[in-house]
Design a protein around this motif. Structure first.
Motif, short mmCIF file in Angstrom:
data_model
loop_
_atom_site.label_atom_id
_atom_site.label_comp_id
_atom_site.label_asym_id
_atom_site.label_seq_id
_atom_site.Cartn_x
_atom_site.Cartn_y
_atom_site.Cartn_z
N SER A 24 0.70 -1.09 -0.08
CA SER A 24 0.20 0.00 -0.01
C SER A 24 0.94 1.18 0.00
O SER A 24 1.86 1.38 0.74
N LEU A 25 0.45 2.29 -0.88
CA LEU A 25 1.00 3.40 -0.81
C LEU A 25 0.20 4.36 -0.29
O LEU A 25 -1.04 4.71 -0.64
N VAL A 26 0.51 5.28 0.82
CA VAL A 26 -0.34 5.90 1.50
C VAL A 26 0.43 7.36 1.68
O VAL A 26 1.42 7.79 1.97
N LEU A 27 -0.62 8.29 1.81
CA LEU A 27 -0.30 9.63 1.99
C LEU A 27 -1.55 10.13 3.16
O LEU A 27 -2.63 10.05 2.79
N GLY A 28 -0.91 10.43 4.20
CA GLY A 28 -1.83 10.49 5.29
C GLY A 28 -2.29 12.18 5.54
O GLY A 28 -1.66 13.06 4.74
N ASP A 29 -3.32 12.56 6.22
CA ASP A 29 -3.79 13.90 6.47
C ASP A 29 -2.83 14.95 6.87
O ASP A 29 -3.23 16.11 6.74
N ASP A 52 -6.49 11.21 -4.30
CA ASP A 52 -6.63 10.13 -5.07
C ASP A 52 -6.73 10.42 -6.48
O ASP A 52 -6.50 9.74 -7.44
N ALA A 53 -7.64 11.73 -6.86
CA ALA A 53 -7.84 12.15 -8.27
C ALA A 53 -6.44 12.57 -8.87
O ALA A 53 -6.24 12.34 -10.07
N ASP A 74 -8.05 3.29 -3.03
CA ASP A 74 -9.09 3.18 -1.74
C ASP A 74 -8.75 4.29 -0.93
O ASP A 74 -8.40 4.22 0.24
N PRO A 75 -9.20 5.37 -1.60
CA PRO A 75 -9.01 6.74 -0.65
C PRO A 75 -9.97 7.05 0.68
O PRO A 75 -11.10 6.07 0.27
N CYS A 81 -4.76 6.17 -0.60
CA CYS A 81 -4.09 4.91 -0.49
C CYS A 81 -4.13 4.43 -1.95
O CYS A 81 -5.46 4.16 -2.37
N VAL A 82 -3.42 3.73 -2.48
CA VAL A 82 -3.03 2.75 -3.82
C VAL A 82 -2.59 1.74 -3.37
O VAL A 82 -1.55 1.56 -2.55
N TYR A 83 -3.18 0.54 -3.60
CA TYR A 83 -2.72 -0.86 -3.46
C TYR A 83 -2.50 -1.71 -4.58
O TYR A 83 -2.80 -1.34 -5.62
N GLY A 84 -1.62 -2.85 -4.34
CA GLY A 84 -1.50 -3.79 -5.18
C GLY A 84 -0.48 -4.75 -4.81
O GLY A 84 0.25 -4.70 -3.81
N LYS A 85 -0.17 -5.59 -5.72
CA LYS A 85 0.91 -6.67 -5.56
C LYS A 85 2.34 -6.30 -6.39
O LYS A 85 3.15 -6.89 -5.79
N ASP A 86 2.35 -5.25 -7.06
CA ASP A 86 3.45 -4.80 -7.83
C ASP A 86 4.18 -3.61 -6.95
O ASP A 86 3.76 -2.49 -7.04
N GLU A 87 5.11 -3.82 -6.30
CA GLU A 87 5.69 -2.94 -5.24
C GLU A 87 6.32 -1.96 -6.17
O GLU A 87 6.36 -0.87 -5.91
#
Length: 120
Positions: A24-29, A52-53, A74-75, A81-87
């Motif tokens: 998961s790639l995350v940017l917090g508030d 996300d946009a 998945d914001p 949050c952007v997720y996946g199996k491809d790091e």
């Protein structure tokens, strides 16, 4: 167990190994205020949804080849949050977003290029 991956070049975004083989790639508030004025300039409130946009726009403009490699977006109001199996794909998107975060002109260009339908 969720573990942060040491990718300081992604700051302020963080890349997590959430479960074996899932990332998961995350940017917090807590970082949103730093760019709030750029979002407000186009009539948008800064939130996880607005970031996300911008992430979708970054893929479309700078790395369309990532679209099929990213699992999903998945914001929430308080985080992007952007997720996946491809790091590697998430890391590449993270580098694009981090670069824009630290360069107001780049970020403003991404915000302005965001399709009206992408704003949530």
């Amino acid at each position: 167990m969720t573990e942060a991956i040491d990718h300081t070049d992604l700051t302020p975004l963080r890349l997590f190994d959430t479960t074996p083989g899932n990332f998961s790639l995350v940017l917090g508030d807590h970082h949103f205020a730093e760019a709030a004025d750029l979002f407000e300039a186009v009539g948008q409130e800064v939130s996880g949804y607005s970031w996300d946009a911008v992430a979708h726009t970054a893929v479309r403009i700078h790395a369309p080849e990532l679209a099929d490699r990213i699992g999903g977006f998945d914001p929430e109001a308080g985080m992007m949050c952007v997720y996946g199996k491809d790091e590697a794909a998430l890391r590449e998107l993270g580098l694009i977003l981090s670069s824009a975060f630290h360069d107001r002109a780049k970020l403003a260009a991404l915000i302005e290029a965001t399709d009206p339908g992408d704003w949530d």
